[in-house]
Every structure is written in structure tokens, then in C-alpha cells.
Design a protein around this motif. Structure first.
Motif, PDB file in Angstrom:
ATOM      1  N   LEU A   1       0.839  -1.204  -0.101  1.00  0.00           N
ATOM      2  CA  LEU A   1      -0.019   0.169   0.048  1.00  0.00           C
ATOM      3  C   LEU A   1       0.853   1.084   0.202  1.00  0.00           C
ATOM      4  CD1 LEU A   1      -2.799   1.358   0.179  1.00  0.00           C
ATOM      5  CD2 LEU A   1      -2.635   1.088   2.545  1.00  0.00           C
ATOM      6  N   LEU A   2       1.975   1.095   0.732  1.00  0.00           N
ATOM      7  CA  LEU A   2       2.929   2.403   0.942  1.00  0.00           C
ATOM      8  C   LEU A   2       3.488   2.687  -0.363  1.00  0.00           C
ATOM      9  CD1 LEU A   2       3.947   4.518   2.429  1.00  0.00           C
ATOM     10  CD2 LEU A   2       5.620   3.146   3.439  1.00  0.00           C
ATOM     11  N   ALA A   3       4.036   1.353  -0.768  1.00  0.00           N
ATOM     12  CA  ALA A   3       4.600   1.435  -2.294  1.00  0.00           C
ATOM     13  C   ALA A   3       3.700   2.063  -3.333  1.00  0.00           C
ATOM     14  CB  ALA A   3       4.998  -0.123  -2.555  1.00  0.00           C
ATOM     15  N   ALA A   4       2.571   1.682  -3.400  1.00  0.00           N
ATOM     16  CA  ALA A   4       1.414   2.359  -4.200  1.00  0.00           C
ATOM     17  C   ALA A   4       1.302   3.763  -4.158  1.00  0.00           C
ATOM     18  CB  ALA A   4      -0.037   1.370  -4.258  1.00  0.00           C
ATOM     19  N   GLU A   5       1.313   4.096  -2.962  1.00  0.00           N
ATOM     20  CA  GLU A   5       1.150   5.700  -2.721  1.00  0.00           C
ATOM     21  C   GLU A   5       2.299   6.388  -3.101  1.00  0.00           C
ATOM     22  OE1 GLU A   5       0.425   6.060   1.572  1.00  0.00           O
ATOM     23  OE2 GLU A   5      -1.533   5.115   1.210  1.00  0.00           O
ATOM     24  N   GLU A   6       3.581   5.688  -3.198  1.00  0.00           N
ATOM     25  CA  GLU A   6       4.821   6.192  -3.360  1.00  0.00           C
ATOM     26  C   GLU A   6       5.295   6.143  -4.868  1.00  0.00           C
ATOM     27  OE1 GLU A   6       7.099   8.479  -2.047  1.00  0.00           O
ATOM     28  OE2 GLU A   6       5.283   8.862  -0.750  1.00  0.00           O
ATOM     29  N   SER A   7       4.421   5.543  -5.865  1.00  0.00           N
ATOM     30  CA  SER A   7       4.725   5.144  -7.085  1.00  0.00           C
ATOM     31  C   SER A   7       4.994   6.541  -7.952  1.00  0.00           C
ATOM     32  CB  SER A   7       3.705   4.343  -7.721  1.00  0.00           C
ATOM     33  OG  SER A   7       2.575   4.833  -8.019  1.00  0.00           O
ATOM     34  N   SER A   8       5.690   6.371  -8.893  1.00  0.00           N
ATOM     35  CA  SER A   8       5.829   7.579  -9.758  1.00  0.00           C
ATOM     36  C   SER A   8       4.822   7.925 -10.559  1.00  0.00           C
ATOM     37  CB  SER A   8       6.869   7.322 -10.758  1.00  0.00           C
ATOM     38  OG  SER A   8       7.365   8.191 -11.490  1.00  0.00           O
ATOM     39  N   GLY A   9       3.825   6.975 -10.997  1.00  0.00           N
ATOM     40  CA  GLY A   9       2.628   7.367 -11.759  1.00  0.00           C
ATOM     41  C   GLY A   9       1.693   7.961 -10.882  1.00  0.00           C
ATOM     42  N   ARG A  10       1.400   7.655  -9.460  1.00  0.00           N
ATOM     43  CA  ARG A  10       0.625   8.304  -8.491  1.00  0.00           C
ATOM     44  C   ARG A  10       0.913   9.539  -8.253  1.00  0.00           C
ATOM     45  NH1 ARG A  10      -3.235   5.372  -6.016  1.00  0.00           N
ATOM     46  NH2 ARG A  10      -3.200   6.838  -4.087  1.00  0.00           N
ATOM     47  N   GLN A  11       2.226  10.043  -8.323  1.00  0.00           N
ATOM     48  CA  GLN A  11       2.961  11.245  -7.998  1.00  0.00           C
ATOM     49  C   GLN A  11       2.523  12.144  -9.366  1.00  0.00           C
ATOM     50  OE1 GLN A  11       4.428  12.504  -5.254  1.00  0.00           O
ATOM     51  NE2 GLN A  11       3.866  10.533  -4.239  1.00  0.00           N
ATOM     52  N   VAL A  12       2.672  11.465 -10.335  1.00  0.00           N
ATOM     53  CA  VAL A  12       2.403  12.176 -11.798  1.00  0.00           C
ATOM     54  C   VAL A  12       0.894  12.720 -11.892  1.00  0.00           C
ATOM     55  CG1 VAL A  12       2.222  12.036 -14.211  1.00  0.00           C
ATOM     56  CG2 VAL A  12       4.438  11.535 -13.099  1.00  0.00           C
ATOM     57  N   GLU A  13       0.136  11.608 -11.333  1.00  0.00           N
ATOM     58  CA  GLU A  13      -1.172  12.107 -11.491  1.00  0.00           C
ATOM     59  C   GLU A  13      -1.852  12.983 -10.428  1.00  0.00           C
ATOM     60  OE1 GLU A  13      -5.046   9.096  -9.740  1.00  0.00           O
ATOM     61  OE2 GLU A  13      -3.488   8.227 -11.151  1.00  0.00           O
ATOM     62  N   PHE A  14      -1.153  13.086  -9.274  1.00  0.00           N
ATOM     63  CA  PHE A  14      -1.445  14.126  -8.305  1.00  0.00           C
ATOM     64  C   PHE A  14      -0.931  15.201  -8.834  1.00  0.00           C
ATOM     65  CE2 PHE A  14      -1.293  16.675  -4.485  1.00  0.00           C
ATOM     66  CZ  PHE A  14      -2.488  16.499  -3.879  1.00  0.00           C
ATOM     67  N   GLY A  15       0.132  15.368  -9.497  1.00  0.00           N
ATOM     68  CA  GLY A  15       0.879  16.694  -9.829  1.00  0.00           C
ATOM     69  C   GLY A  15       0.075  17.083 -11.016  1.00  0.00           C
ATOM     70  N   LEU A  16      -0.736  16.544 -11.873  1.00  0.00           N
ATOM     71  CA  LEU A  16      -1.246  16.884 -12.809  1.00  0.00           C
ATOM     72  C   LEU A  16      -2.562  17.746 -12.484  1.00  0.00           C
ATOM     73  CD1 LEU A  16      -1.028  14.200 -15.494  1.00  0.00           C
ATOM     74  CD2 LEU A  16      -0.101  16.374 -15.566  1.00  0.00           C
ATOM     75  N   LYS A  17      -3.298  17.170 -11.226  1.00  0.00           N
ATOM     76  CA  LYS A  17      -4.505  17.614 -10.574  1.00  0.00           C
ATOM     77  C   LYS A  17      -4.000  18.856 -10.163  1.00  0.00           C
ATOM     78  CE  LYS A  17      -6.724  13.245  -9.639  1.00  0.00           C
ATOM     79  NZ  LYS A  17      -7.190  12.073  -8.563  1.00  0.00           N
ATOM     80  N   VAL A  18      -3.045  19.102  -9.524  1.00  0.00           N
ATOM     81  CA  VAL A  18      -2.636  20.455  -8.561  1.00  0.00           C
ATOM     82  C   VAL A  18      -2.133  21.257  -9.874  1.00  0.00           C
ATOM     83  CG1 VAL A  18      -2.334  19.280  -6.609  1.00  0.00           C
ATOM     84  CG2 VAL A  18      -0.208  19.538  -8.053  1.00  0.00           C
ATOM     85  N   ALA A  19      -1.602  20.911 -10.920  1.00  0.00           N
ATOM     86  CA  ALA A  19      -1.238  21.820 -11.805  1.00  0.00           C
ATOM     87  C   ALA A  19      -2.540  22.547 -12.664  1.00  0.00           C
ATOM     88  CB  ALA A  19      -0.328  21.006 -13.084  1.00  0.00           C
ATOM     89  N   GLN A  20      -3.384  21.566 -12.618  1.00  0.00           N
ATOM     90  CA  GLN A  20      -4.777  22.105 -13.407  1.00  0.00           C
ATOM     91  C   GLN A  20      -5.316  23.305 -12.736  1.00  0.00           C
ATOM     92  OE1 GLN A  20      -6.964  18.554 -14.025  1.00  0.00           O
ATOM     93  NE2 GLN A  20      -5.954  17.929 -15.890  1.00  0.00           N
ATOM     94  N   LYS A  21      -4.949  23.310 -11.449  1.00  0.00           N
ATOM     95  CA  LYS A  21      -5.532  24.325 -10.457  1.00  0.00           C
ATOM     96  C   LYS A  21      -4.754  25.571 -10.272  1.00  0.00           C
ATOM     97  CE  LYS A  21      -8.111  20.789  -7.881  1.00  0.00           C
ATOM     98  NZ  LYS A  21      -8.461  20.268  -6.469  1.00  0.00           N
TER      99      LYS A  21
END
Length: 117
Positions: free
Chosen positions: A15-35
Motif C-alpha cells: 500500500l505504501l509502495a503504491a502511494e509512492e509510485s511515480s505514476g501516482r505522483q504524476v497523477e496528483f501533480g497533474l491535478k494540482v497543476a490544473q488548479k
């Protein structure tokens, strides 16, 4: 034996590894960039490339965030790294070409301003 299993259940796992995945970081980064939250987006994209240094898309997204923050030299390096990792990617190339065009225009304008008495 029970204590050992209990400790294993408490240990950080997939679970921690999934939270720390590169893809999840990019996904979150894109969401905040859109804001328009470029500092947070930059942090997420930097985290993504640290987790996966071969992630060309994350380098591209990092470059965009750096460009938006006015950090043009860092943006150039990130675009170049993205293209090094994925040379034929049209999306990254298009972003880099647009960046270079705008950066060249900024540099010409700065030189003209400097040359004026």
C-alpha cells in the motif's frame, strides 16, 4: 509466531509502495497543476522522477511546471532529459519546441533591453 505476524501486518507494504509510485505522483501533480498550484505540482513531478528516473513523461511535466514558475534553465534541462529518454515522442518534442520558441523570444527581448542606453 503471532507477534511476528502482527509486526508484519504493521510494517509498510505494498500500500505504501503504491502511494509512492511515480505514476501516482504524476497523477496528483497533474491535478494540482490544473488548479494552478505549480509549486505543489513541481514537488510531485520531482518526486516522480526521483522514484522513476526513466519516466520521460514525468520529466516533461516537471519541465512544464518549472517553465510556469519562471525557472527556464531548469525547464530546458528537464525537457532535454525527457527527450533523451524518449526521443521520438511528439508530445514532448512539441512542448520543447514551444518552450524554446518562447525562451528565445524572452532572451532576445532581454538583450534588446540591455543594449538600450
Amino acid at each position: 509466531m503471532r507477534a511476528f505476524l502482527f509486526l508484519l501486518l504493521l510494517a509498510p507494504g505494498p500500500l505504501l509502495a503504491a502511494e509512492e509510485s511515480s505514476g501516482r505522483q504524476v497523477e496528483f501533480g497533474l491535478k494540482v497543476a490544473q488548479k494552478g498550484l505549480w509549486q505543489e505540482a513541481r514537488f510531485r513531478f520531482e518526486r516522480a522522477v526521483a522514484l522513476d528516473p526513466g519516466n520521460a513523461a514525468a520529466f516533461n511535466d516537471l519541465a512544464v511546471s518549472l517553465e510556469q514558475m519562471g525557472e527556464f534553465e531548469g525547464a530546458r534541462k528537464a525537457y532535454e532529459k525527457a527527450l533523451e529518454l524518449k526521443p521520438g515522442d511528439m508530445y514532448i518534442q512539441q512542448n520543447y519546441d514551444l518552450f524554446r520558441e518562447a525562451d528565445d523570444k524572452r532572451n532576445r527581448k532581454a538583450r534588446r533591453k540591455k543594449a538600450q542606453p
